[in-house]
Design an enzyme around this catalytic site. Sequence first.
Site, PDB file in Angstrom:
ATOM      1  CE1 TYR A 146      -4.058   9.339  -4.763  1.00 46.12           C
ATOM      2  CE2 TYR A 146      -6.270   9.678  -3.551  1.00 46.12           C
ATOM      3  CZ  TYR A 146      -5.199   8.859  -3.945  1.00 46.12           C
ATOM      4  OH  TYR A 146      -5.208   7.640  -3.622  1.00 46.12           O
ATOM      5  CG  ASP A 172      -7.499   6.269  -1.287  1.00 45.47           C
ATOM      6  OD1 ASP A 172      -8.715   5.873  -0.612  1.00 45.47           O
ATOM      7  OD2 ASP A 172      -7.383   6.686  -2.496  1.00 45.47           O
ATOM      8  CG  ASP A 179       7.009  -0.557   3.754  1.00 41.12           C
ATOM      9  OD1 ASP A 179       6.794   0.504   4.662  1.00 41.12           O
ATOM     10  OD2 ASP A 179       8.035  -1.193   3.153  1.00 41.12           O
ATOM     11  CG  ASP A 226     -10.418   2.039   0.471  1.00 43.52           C
ATOM     12  OD1 ASP A 226     -11.186   2.715   1.106  1.00 43.52           O
ATOM     13  OD2 ASP A 226     -10.675   1.273  -0.880  1.00 43.52           O
ATOM     14  CE  LYS A 234       9.012   2.480   1.375  1.00 40.34           C
ATOM     15  NZ  LYS A 234       9.088   1.463   2.255  1.00 40.34           N
TER      16      LYS A 234
END
Length: 364
Positions: free
Chosen positions: A143, A249, A225, A253, A193
């Site tokens: 970000y 993030d 994942d 959620d 990852k």
Amino acid sequence: MELTKTITLLSGDGIGPEVSAEGVKLLNLVEKEFKYKFEIIKKDFGGIAIDKFGVPFPEDTLNTCKKSNAVLLAAIGGPKYDSLPREKRPESGLLELRASLNTFANLRPAIVFDSLLDSSTIKKEVLAGTDLIVVRELTGGLYFGKPKGIEKRGNEKVGFNTMVYSESEVRRIAKVAFEIARKRKKKVTSADKANVLDVSQLWKDTVIEVSKNYPDVSLEHMYIDNAAMQLIRNPKQFDVILAENLFGDILSDEASMLTGSIGMLPSASIGDGTLPAIYEPVHGSAPDIAGKNIANPIAMILSIGMMFKYSFNNEKIHDSIFHSVEKVLNAGYRTKDIYQEGSKLVGTSEMGNFICKEFSLCKV
Ligand code: NAD
């Protein structure tokens, strides 16, 4: 002796003012019942600031935030602002606020209340007993990384962002995760990852290095994942999930869906303690339900609970707020987002009133 605390309140847009009002009710009650004096300073932030001043994060708002003991933010944004240039949008103000207060750690607990086991789309036997916290890095990663942009290359446009972390950035967020785990079930799961991304390999190596100072806390690594999959397959396996900005993030959620509604999830964004922390619900401004008195104020109320825990070092009030919410849910009261047949449907302000009433009765 009275404890005076200055709180900057950024009610923002959409359902922000409605859920903020319920938070203020609770703060007024805390003042009455405990030895606190709150100076609540309301400032414009997000869409409302764009309407008034043309920018999402006016300097006056920033200065007030910096001088306060804590920042309470409801939600910002709305379709009206979606066509503005990115730097003029409400969300840019949010990134700027986090960066200005150097709140590099975002804490998002996801606790499944027994009385809401049926509100989630996931089977209740999978959910029961879930109590985890996502520790998300908030001021770095994809970000904020540079270079970023959209540019013409050859005869087409190319968009790009950069996921970048320094060892010191990873070290400080990993430390937060391990410290929190130490006070909980003593397990950190670091999501990365590393099988594909170099930045994740550095993340992983640095987390391993930090873990050596916490021999009492177990560390596991999980590819992002797989973590996303495991979170709905067997959420109980998690205690503290540590993740970089984008991964955190998304995972947080997803975790909100375990609790039944995004309207249930509080968060705290903390730094090194030299500047105030930010407390905010995980949800957005929910323009689809704004102004109808149907928004769930619980995420906002639990965010205030986190403010007492992390900024005012008062676990007692944190616990009282948590138990008040639990009791109101046990009594069957529900806002529309968590409503099920047989429960009692209430509006935003009624839910706030019930929680306040319980808070007066159930001080622990
Ligand atoms: P959203 O969280 O606002 O809404 C998603 C869904 O959840 C909607 O159906 C909404 O009605 C529901 N919902 C959200 N909060 C609720 C609550 N308290 N009670 C009951 N239902 C609730 O996400 P979105 O629709 O993707 O975004 C709407 C706007 O909010 C956008 O402008 C977005 O950029 C902004 N946003 C702001 C923040 C923030 O302020 N931190 C976070 C996310 C999105």
